[in-house]
Design a protein around this motif. Structure first.
Motif, short mmCIF file in Angstrom:
data_model
loop_
_atom_site.label_atom_id
_atom_site.label_comp_id
_atom_site.label_asym_id
_atom_site.label_seq_id
_atom_site.Cartn_x
_atom_site.Cartn_y
_atom_site.Cartn_z
N GLU A 139 0.82 -1.22 0.00
CA GLU A 139 0.00 0.00 0.00
C GLU A 139 0.85 1.27 0.00
N ASP A 240 -7.37 1.42 2.41
CA ASP A 240 -6.99 0.81 1.12
C ASP A 240 -6.17 -0.46 1.38
N TYR A 241 -6.36 -1.45 0.52
CA TYR A 241 -5.69 -2.74 0.72
C TYR A 241 -5.18 -3.32 -0.59
#
Ligand code: NAP
Ligand code: GDD
Length: 344
Positions: A139, A240-241
């Motif tokens: 990320e 977010d991933y």
């Protein structure tokens, strides 16, 4: 308990079909956005049509997105729609920017205006890493997209982060690495290979033309990856991933695996065609999904070998059971592609 509602854009695509199945199994009321076309493109979702609700809309048309969100009042919005084929993005760069980039802003605007508390998922892509700055990518890895598609995805990704920070929307991005299935479009390399192998095995083709065999990707199974999308929207806070297997293979590896599965020798059939090389290539992607593993409890369940075997078997089954001859072919950006788009 109140039945949850989900709105999926890109319902008719590979991921849309698997996600709709997953959400229906979980008891959701599923709304799927479809765009008008002169021929219906429901091959991947025909088995679901009596259980899902279709709404008409297009990512280039703000009023249709506003109307879809206003009317369906979703608890969760999954924005999967995109012009998703990288070579086409050189051929149609403005359209790709409109749909794959600005389309995300339009969808976020519709949510902000008409269902502010809806949770939003954006289909970001490992193509954003492009000419990679570190391996494996996570990320924190910086972006260096190599195609108009990759550039448009960076817009979609960053505007999702921006709406989260500007308006406190529950907006998440899944940075998904390549994921495939028997429902994959015929133009993408894994399916082009498994479909091509099946045609050769059944005597329907004599060769398979491919481009860069040394490009490497981190390939997983689409059915596993849609579960990660859902998990992101079940968390207490948006984030977010990266979603990936952590294994990379070359296109040549896919070729070897697929031909072996059909007991054929690839050397006798594969032709390398310079016309199929890209103006700027993404040479090597491999993802580090340890954050998803830790926070979401997500991990891939399907191995590379199982994935390719399943795809070859599905294509042999599909082509072996065709009652009419194969349709004629059209010339696409990456060579001759069957106009037939059936999906097992
Ligand atoms: P796909 O099979 O190509 O499906 C794309 C979907 O978008 C289709 O339903 C298509 O509708 C729809 N669409 C295209 N243009 C549209 C427009 N202007 N308005 C509304 N809908 C439109 O893609 P996928 O493999 O399922 O991927 C789903 C999403 O994840 C995409 O955003 C893709 O870029 C992203 N992604 C995919 C991967 C992967 O490896 N599969 C990896 C990372 C990110 P029609 O059926 O009408 O064409
Ligand atoms: N399509 C295709 N056709 N690719 C080929 C061919 C061929 O004949 N020969 C070699 N390749 C190589 C491409 O040069 C590329 O390096 C690799 O195979 C994978 O190509 P695709 O399967 O078309 O996928 P992609 O990696 O460009 O994009 C897919 O994955 C992205 C995530 O990284 C798409 O699903 C994107 O929408 C997605 O974001």
């Amino acid at each position: 308990m109140k039945q949850k509602r989900a709105l999926i854009t890109g319902l008719t695509g590979q991921d849309g079909s698997y996600l709709a199945e997953l959400l229906l199994d979980k008891g959701y009321k599923v709304y799927g956005m479809v765009r008008r076309s002169s021929l219906e493109r429901f091959d991947r979702i025909k088995h679901l049509l009596d259980r899902i609700h279709l709404v008409q809309g297009d990512l280039t048309d703000q009023s249709s997105l506003d109307e879809a969100v206003k009317r369906t009042q979703p608890d969760e919005v999954y924005n999967l729609a995109a012009q998703s084929f990288v070579p086409t993005s050189w051929n149609q760069p403005v359209l790709t920017g409109e749909v794959t980039g600005l389309g995300v802003t339009r969808m976020l605007e519709a949510v902000r205006r008409y269902k502010r508390d809806a949770k939003f998922y954006q289909a970001s892509s490992s193509e954003m890493f492009g000419k990679v700055h570190q391996s494996p990518q996570n990320e924190q890895t910086s972006f260096y997209p190599r195609s108009p598609y990759g550039v448009a995805k960076v817009h979609g990704h960053m505007i999702t982060v921006n709406y989260r920070e500007s308006y406190r929307l529950f907006a998440c991005s899944g940075i998904l690495f390549n994921h495939e299935s028997p429902r994959r479009g015929l133009e993408f390399v894994t399916r082009k290979i498994t479909y091509g192998v099946a045609k050769i095995k059944l005597g329907l083709a004599k060769e398979l033309r491919l481009g860069n065999l040394s490009a490497r990707r981190d390939w997983g199974f689409a059915g596993d990856y849609v579960e990660a999308m859902w998990l992101m929207l079940q968390q207490d806070r948006p984030d977010d991933y990266v979603i990936a297997t952590g294994e990379s293979h070359s296109v040549q590896d896919v070729v070897n695996k697929a031909f072996t599965a059909a007991e054929l020798d690839p050397k006798a059939y594969v032709v390398v065609d310079q016309a199929l090389f890209r103006p700027a290539e993404v040479e090597n992607l491999i993802g580090d999904a340890s954050k998803a593993r830790r926070v979401l409890g997500w991990h891939p369940r399907t191995s590379f070998g199982e994935l390719i075997d399943t795809m070859v078997k599905a294509d042999l089954h599909y082509l072996g059971n065709l009652s009419s001859p194969l349709p004629s072919t059209i010339v696409g950006e990456e060579g001759d592609m069957p106009s037939d788009s059936s999906h097992p």
